[in-house]
Design a protein around this motif. Structure first.
Motif, PDB file in Angstrom:
ATOM      1  N   PHE A 109       0.835  -1.196   0.000  1.00 24.12           N
ATOM      2  CA  PHE A 109       0.000   0.000   0.000  1.00 24.12           C
ATOM      3  C   PHE A 109       0.876   1.255   0.000  1.00 24.12           C
ATOM      4  CE2 PHE A 109      -2.373  -3.406   2.057  1.00 24.12           C
ATOM      5  CZ  PHE A 109      -3.511  -3.432   1.252  1.00 24.12           C
ATOM      6  N   MET A 110       0.699   2.098  -1.016  1.00 26.97           N
ATOM      7  CA  MET A 110       1.554   3.276  -1.174  1.00 26.97           C
ATOM      8  C   MET A 110       0.726   4.552  -1.263  1.00 26.97           C
ATOM      9  SD  MET A 110       4.432   4.104  -4.074  1.00 26.97           S
ATOM     10  CE  MET A 110       3.306   4.783  -5.296  1.00 26.97           C
ATOM     11  N   CYS A 111       1.215   5.605  -0.616  1.00 23.66           N
ATOM     12  CA  CYS A 111       0.585   6.919  -0.671  1.00 23.66           C
ATOM     13  C   CYS A 111       0.989   7.628  -1.960  1.00 23.66           C
ATOM     14  CB  CYS A 111       0.998   7.755   0.540  1.00 23.66           C
ATOM     15  SG  CYS A 111       0.448   9.476   0.473  1.00 23.66           S
ATOM     16  N   CYS A 153       3.100  11.236  -1.101  1.00 26.00           N
ATOM     17  CA  CYS A 153       4.488  11.350  -0.623  1.00 26.00           C
ATOM     18  C   CYS A 153       5.309  10.080  -0.767  1.00 26.00           C
ATOM     19  CB  CYS A 153       4.487  11.780   0.852  1.00 26.00           C
ATOM     20  SG  CYS A 153       3.800  10.537   1.987  1.00 26.00           S
ATOM     21  N   GLY A 154       4.713   8.995  -1.291  1.00 25.95           N
ATOM     22  CA  GLY A 154       5.465   7.759  -1.498  1.00 25.95           C
ATOM     23  C   GLY A 154       5.553   6.860  -0.290  1.00 25.95           C
ATOM     24  N   TYR A 155       4.918   7.226   0.824  1.00 27.98           N
ATOM     25  CA  TYR A 155       4.893   6.368   2.023  1.00 27.98           C
ATOM     26  C   TYR A 155       4.311   5.008   1.665  1.00 27.98           C
ATOM     27  CZ  TYR A 155       2.868   4.560   6.404  1.00 27.98           C
ATOM     28  OH  TYR A 155       2.479   3.776   7.461  1.00 27.98           O
ATOM     29  N   ARG A 156       4.934   3.936   2.152  1.00 28.77           N
ATOM     30  CA  ARG A 156       4.460   2.581   1.884  1.00 28.77           C
ATOM     31  C   ARG A 156       4.226   1.859   3.203  1.00 28.77           C
ATOM     32  NH1 ARG A 156       5.401   1.284  -3.722  1.00 28.77           N
ATOM     33  NH2 ARG A 156       4.503  -0.739  -3.229  1.00 28.77           N
ATOM     34  N   THR A 157       3.275   0.946   3.192  1.00 27.75           N
ATOM     35  CA  THR A 157       2.949   0.203   4.401  1.00 27.75           C
ATOM     36  C   THR A 157       2.405  -1.174   4.054  1.00 27.75           C
ATOM     37  OG1 THR A 157       1.592   0.223   6.432  1.00 27.75           O
ATOM     38  CG2 THR A 157       0.635   1.234   4.473  1.00 27.75           C
ATOM     39  N   HIS A 159      -3.348   1.317   7.759  1.00 21.76           N
ATOM     40  CA  HIS A 159      -2.292   2.286   8.023  1.00 21.76           C
ATOM     41  C   HIS A 159      -2.230   3.340   6.917  1.00 21.76           C
ATOM     42  CE1 HIS A 159       0.256  -0.382  10.963  1.00 21.76           C
ATOM     43  NE2 HIS A 159      -0.946  -0.090  11.408  1.00 21.76           N
ATOM     44  N   LEU A 160      -2.453   2.909   5.679  1.00 17.08           N
ATOM     45  CA  LEU A 160      -2.457   3.869   4.580  1.00 17.08           C
ATOM     46  C   LEU A 160      -3.625   4.846   4.729  1.00 17.08           C
ATOM     47  CD1 LEU A 160      -1.349   4.945   1.934  1.00 17.08           C
ATOM     48  CD2 LEU A 160      -2.765   3.261   0.726  1.00 17.08           C
ATOM     49  N   SER A 161      -4.793   4.311   5.089  1.00 17.94           N
ATOM     50  CA  SER A 161      -5.969   5.175   5.273  1.00 17.94           C
ATOM     51  C   SER A 161      -5.705   6.204   6.367  1.00 17.94           C
ATOM     52  CB  SER A 161      -7.193   4.325   5.644  1.00 17.94           C
ATOM     53  OG  SER A 161      -7.506   3.420   4.617  1.00 17.94           O
ATOM     54  N   THR A 162      -5.092   5.749   7.468  1.00 15.07           N
ATOM     55  CA  THR A 162      -4.764   6.665   8.566  1.00 15.07           C
ATOM     56  C   THR A 162      -3.734   7.690   8.107  1.00 15.07           C
ATOM     57  OG1 THR A 162      -5.196   4.914  10.191  1.00 15.07           O
ATOM     58  CG2 THR A 162      -3.876   6.787  10.923  1.00 15.07           C
ATOM     59  N   HIS A 163      -2.731   7.215   7.378  1.00 12.65           N
ATOM     60  CA  HIS A 163      -1.685   8.114   6.891  1.00 12.65           C
ATOM     61  C   HIS A 163      -2.260   9.196   5.985  1.00 12.65           C
ATOM     62  CE1 HIS A 163       1.983   9.550   4.921  1.00 12.65           C
ATOM     63  NE2 HIS A 163       1.337   9.364   3.785  1.00 12.65           N
ATOM     64  N   MET A 164      -3.205   8.842   5.130  1.00  9.14           N
ATOM     65  CA  MET A 164      -3.773   9.799   4.185  1.00  9.14           C
ATOM     66  C   MET A 164      -4.390  10.998   4.895  1.00  9.14           C
ATOM     67  SD  MET A 164      -2.969   8.766   1.233  1.00  9.14           S
ATOM     68  CE  MET A 164      -3.891   9.958   0.271  1.00  9.14           C
ATOM     69  N   ARG A 165      -4.818  10.791   6.136  1.00  4.79           N
ATOM     70  CA  ARG A 165      -5.421  11.902   6.891  1.00  4.79           C
ATOM     71  C   ARG A 165      -4.407  12.969   7.259  1.00  4.79           C
ATOM     72  NH1 ARG A 165      -8.289   7.416  10.335  1.00  4.79           N
ATOM     73  NH2 ARG A 165      -9.896   6.793   8.855  1.00  4.79           N
TER      74      ARG A 165
END
Length: 484
Positions: free
Chosen positions: A237-239, A242-246, A251-257
């Motif tokens: 799963f990648m943002c 910003c390229g964040y991966r998990t 975790h991706l859904s939380t990160h997107m916030r």
């Protein structure tokens, strides 16, 4: 006589009359929904098992929306007998679909198919955005919504929408308040059977999800999935921002916030909102006073698990994070990061109303209250008001005489933790804070900060009636008296 099989709503197969348990009458003599058996079938023993006649003759007419098949356990209704059979397994626990390569079994064939892909490694469906691969097409469709932000499932009672139907169902229970599943051990209630099943493991200690590469086991499948990613290093799963991966979709859904600023979890007792459900749960304890995390070595309890972990380090003495400048050690990496700013002078937190900046976020929050004048916490004894709940709690001890911080080497106790820390330094002689300019050492971080101003010449405390400024606050307080 009307014959079955001519397209009528009551039609049944003509050629099933072999006497098997699933046999149904070959002819319905009068064509009605309650048709009698012909003489040939009437000769069968009355108690011989047959397919449910009611189900056979009460098939729903086309497009009527009728759901004739009902579960006797919970009232669930459906249009198809096969759906009812599948549903009944949620009550019986039956899992007829067996994996021929391990001891896994499932209640549904599609669940077995999904499982078998773990043995073959086959993931035919791939996301063109980030390379995520899935066993099921439906999983890929759900995944794509993390990129499109599509939320097709709408609540008809508020403006909530969800990317997945299961999330909408869970949300709807907030409107109805319906929580039909209850734990017999502690009274915990839930709106979903799967939630109560997971909860029960907190009592039984059961950890049914096993890692096939080490001896790790987990109470929840999502915990095992996260663990397995440590073996594979897979982070599908990648943002897109910003390229964040998990390894986890959640975790991706939380990160997107962090990009959207969305805080969907709302407190129903104040205006607090949070990006993560765990943060809201922690916040709610400020209203209830609940402290579920208990230390097994003393009477300490905490509202957050992380606070308990930090406390336990006091018993073990473990401080794994060390400053390379002065030798300061701490139990938390975040504390070390904050400490390093005393050496670098970094103040990343900026006030948007003046040129004030701070090394710590809580210092900025306290400063911002000077612009708004807001002091929501008031003492009922003396009318004292403050910006922070923490300051209020400390103030109340002036009235109660409470001194909860105890020295483990003598009978000294203190109302404030910082006071106890200063006292403990008398026993250890420890002075962890050192000036990189002249070697001055002290037991308190604030003393080092004040000392550093003798080198930098900084005088942050300004008089609002003249151009006087001071390096320490008490000097400003003394100066202000000259204006009175």
């Amino acid at each position: 006589m009307a014959e079955a099989g001519k397209g009528s709503p009551t039609a049944v197969p003509r050629n099933l009359c072999d006497g098997s348990p699933t046999a149904v009458p070959r002819n319905l003599c009068d064509g009605s929904s309650t048709g009698f058996l012909c003489d040939r079938d009437a000769r069968k023993p009355k108690d011989q098992p047959t397919a449910s006649k009611a189900n056979a003759v009460n098939q729903p007419e086309a497009n009527t929306g009728d759901k004739p098949y009902m579960c006797g356990e919970c009232g669930y209704r459906t249009t198809k007998k096969s759906y009812l059979s599948r549903h009944m397994r949620t009550h019986t626990g039956e899992k007829p679909y067996k994996c021929d390569q391990c001891d896994y079994s499932a209640a549904r064939k599609d669940s077995l198919d999904h499982h078998l892909a773990k043995h073959t490694g086959d993931k035919p469906y791939m996301c063109g955005e980030c390379g995520y691969r899935a066993v099921l097409k439906s999983d890929l469709v759900k995944h794509m919504r993390t990129h499109t932000s599509d939320k097709p499932y709408k609540c008809d009672q508020c403006d909530y929408s969800a990317a997945q139907k299961s999330n909408l169902k869970q949300h709807l229970s907030k409107h109805t308040g319906d929580k039909p599943y209850m734990c017999d051990e502690c009274g915990y209630m839930a709106d979903r059977k799967s939630t109560i099943s997971r909860h029960m493991r907190t009592h039984t200690g059961e950890k049914p999800y096993k890692c096939d590469q080490c001896d790790y086991s987990a109470a929840q499948k999502c915990s095992l999935d996260q663990h397995l990613a440590q073996h594979t290093g897979d982070k599908p799963f990648m943002c897109g921002e910003c390229g964040y991966r998990t390894a986890w979709k959640t975790h991706l859904s939380t990160h997107m916030r962090t990009h959207t600023g969305d805080k969907p979890y709302k407190c129903d007792q104040c205006d607090y909102s949070a990006a993560e459900k765990t943060n809201l749960s922690n916040h709610m304890r400020t209203h209830t006073g609940e402290k579920p995390y208990k230390c097994d070595q003393c009477g300490y309890s905490a509202s957050r698990k992380y606070s308990l972990v930090l406390h336990l380090a006091k018993h073990t003495g473990d401080k794994p994070y060390m400053c390379g400048e002065c030798g300061y050690r701490t139990t938390r990496k975040s504390d070390l990061s904050k400490h390093m700013r005393t050496h670098t002078g970094d103040k990343p937190y900026k006030c948007d109303q003046c040129d004030y900046s701070a090394a710590h976020k809580n210092s900025l929050n306290q400063h911002l209250a000077k612009h708004t004048g807001e002091k929501p916490y008031m003492c009922g004894e003396c009318g004292y008001r403050t910006v922070r709940k923490f300051d209020f709690s400390q103030h109340v001890r002036i009235h109660t005489g409470e001194k909860p911080y105890k020295c483990d080497q003598c009978d000294y106790s203190a109302a404030h933790k910082s006071t106890l820390n200063r006292h403990l330094a008398m026993h250890t002689g420890d002075k962890p804070y050192m000036c990189g300019e002249c070697g001055y050492r002290t037991t308190k971080k604030c003393n080092l900060s004040q000392h550093m101003r003798t080198h930098t010449g900084e005088k942050p405390y300004k008089c609002d009636q003249c151009d006087y400024s001071a390096a320490v606050k008490f000097a400003l307080n003394n100066h202000c008296k000259t204006h009175r």
